[in-house]
Design a protein around this motif. Sequence first.
Motif, short mmCIF file in Angstrom:
data_model
loop_
_atom_site.label_atom_id
_atom_site.label_comp_id
_atom_site.label_asym_id
_atom_site.label_seq_id
_atom_site.Cartn_x
_atom_site.Cartn_y
_atom_site.Cartn_z
N CYS A 61 0.64 -1.16 0.04
CA CYS A 61 0.06 0.09 0.09
C CYS A 61 0.83 1.26 -0.05
CB CYS A 61 -0.78 -0.02 1.21
SG CYS A 61 -2.27 1.39 1.01
N LYS A 63 -0.19 4.22 0.93
CA LYS A 63 -0.74 5.19 1.85
C LYS A 63 -0.65 4.83 3.46
CE LYS A 63 -4.57 7.00 0.61
NZ LYS A 63 -5.98 7.23 0.26
N ASP A 64 -0.87 5.78 4.30
CA ASP A 64 -0.49 5.62 5.36
C ASP A 64 -1.92 5.86 6.46
OD1 ASP A 64 1.91 4.51 6.78
OD2 ASP A 64 2.98 6.23 5.48
N CYS A 65 -2.87 5.52 6.14
CA CYS A 65 -4.06 5.58 7.04
C CYS A 65 -3.65 5.32 8.47
CB CYS A 65 -5.23 4.82 6.55
SG CYS A 65 -5.50 5.05 4.60
N CYS A 68 -4.84 1.48 9.88
CA CYS A 68 -4.97 0.25 8.72
C CYS A 68 -3.57 -0.41 9.04
CB CYS A 68 -5.17 0.75 7.52
SG CYS A 68 -5.16 -0.55 6.35
N ARG A 71 -0.90 -0.25 6.34
CA ARG A 71 -0.45 1.18 5.96
C ARG A 71 1.06 0.82 5.62
NH1 ARG A 71 1.81 4.06 10.30
NH2 ARG A 71 0.70 5.93 9.42
N GLU A 108 -3.60 0.52 -1.62
CA GLU A 108 -3.78 1.52 -2.70
C GLU A 108 -2.56 1.86 -3.44
OE1 GLU A 108 -6.42 4.78 -1.97
OE2 GLU A 108 -7.56 3.67 -0.90
FE1 FES Z 1 -3.46 1.69 2.47
FE2 FES Z 1 -5.32 3.31 3.94
S1 FES Z 1 -3.35 2.43 4.66
S2 FES Z 1 -4.99 2.65 1.69
#
Ligand code: FES
Length: 353
Positions: A61, A63-65, A68, A71, A108
């Motif tokens: 992924c 992103k770093d939500c 999650c 992440r 993502e």
């Molecule tokens: Fe992967 Fe939010 S951590 S999309």
Amino acid sequence: MEKNIKNILEQEAFTKEDPVTMLRSEGIERTLLFQKSSEIKEKYIGNKVWFRGLIEFSNICGKDCLYCGIRKGNKNLKRYNLSDEEILDAARFAYNSRYGSIALQSGELESPAVTDRIENLLHRIKELSGGELGVTLSVGEQKPEIYKKWYDAGAHRYLLRVESTSKTLYNKIHPNNKKHDFQRRLDCLKSLQDIGYQTGTGVMIGLPFQTLEDLAGDLIFMRDFDIDMCGMGPYIEHADTPLIIHADKLLPLKERFDLTLKMIAIIRIMMKDINIVAATALQAIDPIGREKAVKIGANILMPNITPGRYRDSYKLYDNKPCTDDSAEDCQSCLEARISLADAEVVYNLYDRP
Ligand code: FES
Ligand code: 5AD
């Protein structure tokens, strides 16, 4: 004077405040709420469940939500990416098991390589199933032209959870940078809908700082946006994520579970004929959590058909169930559970009549 549940349930249209009252319901009022949502499901959908085989094809992924487990910043995790053949085998398994459709999900990533790979996979999945297997994509935010490319290649449903429709809360559970932009998430949902996808979204329930008013806002958003599918589940903390520092502020798991059931019941009442997923996260709290969701309004189950050896690494939250089962185990286990919920599995049809 505040309306009571009985008054609210007799209405056809709902105000912003009505869902708050419904979310607060206890005892007999809560029972009335669940009775109403079951009745609506029975009337508009029937006592049925559709299977959508879930292939979690990569946990990589970009992103770093903050909530999650997969992440980018989580280094305590083995990253994997299924081969195309493994993905196609899983799709074949779904087709041979007469599931109407599959969902391809991953972390993502936006890149030409990802775009081409998914486009190619879509063509091959259509090929192996004579165009019969429906495909839902759940691979995050992408440019509109990429959504269009995949749509043309045969994907017809897209699941992109908005996570929270309160901008303030969204910003508390995501890093504040361009990669995690609330408006972009909304824009992506809009472009998916404009392209013609059956568009699904949803939120997490029981997040730190989340209020009942926030959740009511989420329901109103989904109604006004006129979504086709809804997937929402309880937030479950993950030890290797930044949001864990707020674990002391969370509702007890049982209450997050109950709020999720209420959210499902209310969205069924507000949007009578949409597809509603009984999220796997419900089962992490209650062994028959998904079945309870089916009883009060959900109609889609997503059996995990990711090859077993990878499942352990797709841990979005702690205590994720079924990570050591095979696809066949999931199938028979789910069927038995569905009959416990007095519902019936519909095979082969990926579009409801
Ligand atoms: Fe992967 Fe939010 S951590 S999309
Ligand atoms: N608890 C519950 N759900 C989570 N998701 C991600 N992390 C968590 C968590 N800690 C959900 C998000 C995402 C979906 C694939 O999984 O809503 O959209």
